[in-house]
Design an enzyme around this catalytic site. Structure first.
Site, PDB file in Angstrom:
ATOM      1  N   SER A   1       0.852  -1.198   0.000  1.00 13.92           N
ATOM      2  CA  SER A   1       0.000   0.000   0.000  1.00 13.92           C
ATOM      3  C   SER A   1       0.876   1.231   0.000  1.00 13.92           C
ATOM      4  O   SER A   1       1.737   1.374   0.872  1.00 13.92           O
ATOM      5  CB  SER A   1      -0.911   0.009   1.233  1.00 13.92           C
ATOM      6  OG  SER A   1      -1.530   1.265   1.398  1.00 13.92           O
TER       7      SER A   1
ATOM      8  N   ASP B   1      -0.111   4.143   0.750  1.00 12.08           N
ATOM      9  CA  ASP B   1      -0.582   5.073   1.780  1.00 12.08           C
ATOM     10  C   ASP B   1       0.098   4.862   3.124  1.00 12.08           C
ATOM     11  O   ASP B   1      -0.020   5.704   4.011  1.00 12.08           O
ATOM     12  CB  ASP B   1      -2.095   4.931   1.975  1.00 12.08           C
ATOM     13  CG  ASP B   1      -2.880   5.397   0.758  1.00 12.08           C
ATOM     14  OD1 ASP B   1      -2.304   6.125  -0.066  1.00 12.08           O
ATOM     15  OD2 ASP B   1      -4.060   5.028   0.635  1.00 12.08           O
TER      16      ASP B   1
END
Length: 803
Positions: A200, A202
Site C-alpha cells: 500500500s 498510503d
C-alpha cells in the site's frame, strides 16, 4: 508444500520484489511455487485446462558437475519469460490464455524487483466477496494441489485472506459433499496456510512502520516538490499539492517534513481551530513576513476539518489567492505516485519480508493465527494479521467519531513524532518558548565525507533552536574552521532550502580535534560553546571520543556533546542506519539498473562494479541485494584465489543454463577496499579471459557519485527525527549540568553520546561504551546487523546450488 503468491488491491512498487522473493524462497526450501494472476479474481477463475505439466517434460540439461539436478528443473521452468506478455504463450507451448494459477520456476521472476506495479496483475473481485466465489476459489486451489497462500495487498485484501482461511474447513466439507473432491483431498487440504504482506502506498496499516510501496511513492512526491520549488521561488508563488491518502495522512505528512512544506492537511489531525482558513493563513503570512518567497501546502485526498467537512485543494487555492493575494497553483499528482521503479528500500525490505513469509508458511499450524509480515525500524516482524487489520480499521472509526487524539495514538510513534517535527521545523513563533536563563549556545559541525541528510539535520536543529530561544552556531569546515574562527549564527530563513540539498552546506573534512586539543578548548571558551552537535561518520565518533577524554584536562569540554551518524558507509558502531546510506543505495540502484540494462542488451556480459564504503561492506552488500547482483566482494570477507575460482565456475555454470539467446546481463559488486591485490580491473580481466564464448566482462567505478545527489525522503525524514532527539538530549543534559553547584560542574560521561538505531528502538549510547563495539583499525563496528546478507545474496542467485 505448494505455495502460491498473489497481489491484490491497488498496485504499489515493491510488489514484484515480494513475488520474486516468495517464488525463490519457496524453491530454495524445496517447495513448488505458483503465481495467481489478477489477484482474488484469478483464484475464482482458476485454469481452463486441468492438466498439470510435470517437470519431466522440461529440458533439464545441465553440466555434469552440478550437484542438484532437481534444483535445475525448477531453475529452467519457464526460462524467465513468464507473463512478460500477458496475452502470449507460456514457454513450452502452454498458453496463458484462460490460465490464472500458474506454476513458475526460478528464472520466471528474473529481474522482477526492478519493475514497478505488479507483473502478475491485480483486480477487484466482486465474485470472491460471495460465498460461491470463495467456494470456487477453494476448489481451484485444491485442484492445483496448493495448500499455502501469500497475499500482498492492503487491509481489505488481507481481511479477505483471513475470511477465506476461517471459512476453509466449511468450504472443503461442502466440496466433499458435492463430490468434487475426494476424501484424500479433504484430509490433505484440511488446513489452509495464509500469510499477508502489506502492499500500500498510503502506509495505512498499523503495527508496521512502512508498507510496501510507501517509500517509493514518497520519493515520487518529493521529486515533484523539489521540482516545483524552483518555479515557486522564481515567481514568488504558492503551490497546493494534492497527494493520495484517503484515510491516512502519512504521505502528506512525510512529504511535508521531507519537502519543507509550509502547511499540511491530514485526516488524523485536522487544524485545531474552528477555521482552518485562519490557521493556515496565519502561518503562511508569518512566513511571508520574514521574507519567504515560496509557499507549499500539501493536502491529503482524505483531508477534512474537525467537523469532517472535506478540505479540497481548490478550496485551499482560493483562500490563499483571495485572503493573502498569492499567485497560487494546484498540482494533483494522482497515479504518478504509484508508478515508476522501486527505490532501494522497496526492493530490500520486500525481499526480506517475502523470504520470511515463506518461513512463516512452512511453520504454520492450525492453532497459530495468520501472520502479517511487517517491519519495525529495521527488523522484520510477524504480528497476527487480524490484530493489525482491526487496529487499522479502528483508526478509521476514530476519525469518523471525531476522536482525533485516539486516531493519532493508534498510529505508530514515529507518525506522532513526524507531526511534531513538522510543526517545529515549519512554524516560526512570534517569540521564543524558553526564558533567557534556559537558552543554550549550540554549535553544529559536519565531519568526515559528505552524506545526504546532513543539511536536513542541520536545518532541523537550527529551527528548533530558534523556536526555543537557543542560539545555533554553524562551524564551517570542521575543526579547522573552528580553529580559524569560521563560525556564524544561522537564521530561520537561511536554512529554508536545505532539506533537498545534498552534500554539506557547512563544509566538512576529516581533521580530528587532537590536531591541537588545547586550541580547540580555547575556541570553545572564546565562542562560549555550551553544546556541540557533530553530524558525520566514523571521524565524528572518533572526535567525540577525543573530546570526552579531553574533559580530564579542559573544563571547556564539560558540555553536552552528541554525534548524529551521517555517512554513506554506514560504518558507525552500534547503529543500523546512518544518514546518507539510503541516498547512496538509491544512487547505486540507479547506476546498476542502467549498467544491468546495458549488460542484458549484450545478453552475455558481466559488469564488475566498484563501490565506495571504505572498509565497511554495507553499501556493496545491501546494494547487491537491491540490484540482484550475482556476486559481492566486501572487506569483511576479503577475496582469495579459491573464491575467485569458485565464482568463475559458478558464472560458467549459470550462463550454460541460460536458454540460447536469452542470457541475462549480470552484475558483480566489489567494495573498493575488498582486496589490495585483486582490484576491479584484475577481476574484470580474469573473467573476460575465463568466460570464453559463454560471457564477456566489463568494469565500472561508481566513485563519488554515491556521495552526491538529492537526499532521499527517508534520509530527510530520519534526519528530522534524529536531530530533534539530539536537541532534546542536549537540553536534558544541560539542565542536569546547571543543577550542579557552579564550582563542581562536571559533565557526566554519558553526556557525550551517539544516537543509534538498534532494531526497533532509538537509543543513546555513551561514546566510551561504544569503544568496545568498535573496530578502530578498520573504522567499523565489530558486529554488523547485515553480516548474513551476503549469504542471502548468493542464495537468491542460486550460487550454493550450482557450485
Amino acid at each position: 508444500m505448494r505455495i502460491a503468491v498473489l497481489t491484490s488491491g491497488g498496485d504499489s512498487a515493491g510488489m514484484n520484489a515480494v513475488v520474486r522473493a516468495v517464488v525463490k524462497g519457496a524453491i530454495l526450501k524445496g517447495c513448488d511455487a505458483f503465481v495467481v494472476r489478477e489477484g482474488y479474481e484469478g483464484l475464482v477463475l482458476g485454469n481452463a485446462d486441468e492438466a498439470y505439466v510435470p517437470h519431466a517434460e522440461l529440458d533439464t540439461t545441465a553440466p555434469a558437475e552440478v550437484r542438484d539436478p532437481s534444483f535445475i528443473q525448477n531453475l529452467r521452468f519457464g526460462d524467465g519469460e513468464l507473463l512478460r506478455d500477458g496475452t502470449g504463450d507460456y514457454p513450452g507451448g502452454r498458453s496463458l490464455k484462460g490460465r490464472y494459477i500458474v506454476r513458475v520456476g526460478w528464472d520466471d521472476v528474473r529481474g522482477w524487483f526492478a519493475e514497478g506495479g505488479t507483473l502478475i496483475g491485480t483486480a477487484r473481485s466482486a465474485a470472491f466477496r460471495t460465498p460461491e466465489g470463495r467456494l470456487t476459489a477453494a476448489y481451484n486451489l485444491i485442484k492445483e494441489g496448493i495448500d499455502a497462500i501469500c497475499v500482498c495487498g492492503g487491509d481489505g485484501s488481507l481481511t479477505g485472506a483471513d475470511v477465506f482461511r476461517a471459512e476453509w474447513p466449511k468450504l472443503i466439507k461442502t466440496l466433499r459433499a458435492e463430490g468434487v473432491i475426494t476424501d484424500e483431498q479433504l484430509n490433505r487440504f484440511g488446513h489452509l496456510k495464509i500469510v499477508g504482506l502489506v502492499g500500500s502506498i498510503d502506509n495505512d496499516m498499523c503495527m508496521t512502520d512502512l508498507t510496501i510501496g510507501a517509500p517509493t511513492a514518497l520519493q515520487r512526491i518529493c521529486e515533484a516538490i523539489d521540482n516545483i520549488n524552483s518555479t515557486a521561488i522564481s515567481h514568488s508563488r504558492a503551490f497546493v499539492l494534492e497527494v493520495m491518502g484517503r484515510h491516512c495522512g502519512w504521505l502528506a505528512l512525510l512529504a511535508g517534513v521531507s519537502g519543507g512544506a509550509d502547511f499540511v492537511f491530514i485526516p488524523e489531525s485536522p487544524p485545531k481551530g474552528e477555521s482552518w482558513e485562519d490557521e493556515m493563513c496565519a502561518v503562511i503570512h508569518r512566513h511571508r513576513e520574514v521574507g519567504k518567497r515560496k509557499t507549499i501546502v500539501i493536502v491529503a485526498e482524505g483531508a477534512h476539518d474537525r467537523q469532517l467537512n472535506p478540505i479540497h485543494s481548490d478550496a485551499v487555492r482560493k483562500v490563499l489567492a483571495e485572503r493573502l493575494g498569492l499567485d497560487t497553483r494546484v498540482t494533483t499528482l494522482g497515479h504518478t505516485q504509484r508508478g515508476g521503479r522501486p527505490c532501494a528500500y522497496d526492493r530490500i525490505m520486500p525481499t526480506l519480508q517475502g523470504l520470511d513469509a515463506v518461513d512463516a508458511l512452512l511453520e504454520a499450524t492450525p492453532d497459530k493465527p495468520s501472520y502479517m509480515i511487517g517491519v519495525r525500524e529495521n527488523k522484520i516482524t510477524r504480528v497476527p494479521l487480524m490484530e493489525a487489520v482491526a487496529m487499522t480499521q479502528e483508526v478509521t472509526n476514530a476519525i469518523k467519531a471525531k476522536d482525533f487524539d485516539k486516531a493519532m495514538a493508534l498510529r505508530d510513534p514515529e507518525f506522532q513524532e513526524s507531526l511534531e517535527g513538522f510543526f517545529i521545523t515549519s512554524m516560526l513563533p512570534d517569540k521564543p518558548v524558553l526564558p533567557p536563563a534556559q537558552r543554550i549556545r549550540v554549535a553544529i559541525m559536519h565531519m568526515g565525507a559528505p552524506a545526504g541528510g546532513m543539511n536536513a539535520a542541520t536545518r532541523t536543529a537550527v529551527r528548533y533552536c530558534l523556536r526555543e530561544g537557543h542560539t545555533p552556531l554553524a562551524i564551517h569546515n570542521g575543526f579547522r574552521g573552528l580553529l580559524d574562527d569560521n563560525l556564524h549564527e544561522l537564521s530561520w530563513l537561511g536554512v529554508d532550502g536545505w532539506m533537498s540539498r545534498g552534500g554539506s552546506e557547512l563544509g566538512t573534512n576529516r581533521t580530528l580535534p587532537d590536531v591541537d586539543l588545547g586550541a580547540v578548548a580555547s575556541k570553545f571558551q572564546q565562542h562560549n560553546i555550551q553544546a556541540l552537535i557533530m553530524i558525520g561518520g566514523f571521524e565524528a565518533f572518533s572526535a567525540l571520543l577525543i573530546l570526552e577524554n579531553g574533559r580530564k584536562y579542559y573544563p571547556a569540554f564539560h558540555v553536552p556533546m552528541v554525534h548524529l551518524p551521517a555517512t554513506i558507509s554506514n560504518n558507525v558502531p552500534m547503529t543500523e542506519f546512518s544518514l546518507g546510506s539510503d541516498t547512496s543505495l538509491n544512487a547505486l540502484v540507479d547506476a546498476c539498473d542502467a549498467i544491468k540494462q546495458s549488460a542484458s542488451a549484450s545478453r552475455n556480459r558481466v559488469f564488475v562494479v566498484e563501490t565506495q564504503g571504505g572498509k565497511c561492506g554495507y553499501i556493496a552488500t545491501m546494494g547487491a541485494l537491491a540490484v540482484g547482483a550475482s556476486i559481492v566482494y566486501t572487506p569483511e570477507n576479503g577475496i582469495d584465489l579459491a573464491t575467485l575460482q569458485d565464482d568463475v565456475k559458478w558464472l560458467k555454470t549459470r550462463y550454460s543454463l541460460d536458454s540460447k539467446g536469452k542470457s541475462e546481463g549480470r552484475v558483480i559488486l566489489r567494495n573498493e577496499a575488498s582486496s589490495s591485490v585483486y582490484s576491479t580491473e584484475v577481476i574484470m580481466k580474469m573473467l573476460k579471459e575465463e568466460g570464453g564464448s559463454l560471457f564477456d566482462a566489463r568494469s565500472a567505478s561508481l566513485g563519488h557519485t554515491l556521495q552526491g545527489g538529492i537526499p532521499s525522503p527517508l534520509d530527510r525524514a530520519r534526519a528530522v527525527r534524529l536531530s530533534l532527539k539530539c536537541m532534546s538530549f542536549i537540553e536534558k543534559q544541560w539542565n542536569e549540568l546547571q543543577a550542579m553547584p557552579a564550582k563542581a560542574r562536571h559533565a557526566k560521561s554519558d553526556s557525550a553520546a551517539v544516537i543509534t538505531i538498534q532494531g526497533s528502538a532509538v537509543k543513546w549510547v555513551p561514546v566510551q561504551e561504544m569503544v568496545e563495539h568498535a573496530d578502530m583499525k578498520n573504522r567499523r563496528g565489530v558486529h554488523a546487523w547485515w553480516e548474513g546478507t551476503k549469504v542471502l545474496v548468493e542464495s537468491l542467485v542460486a550460487r550454493p546450488q550450482l557450485i
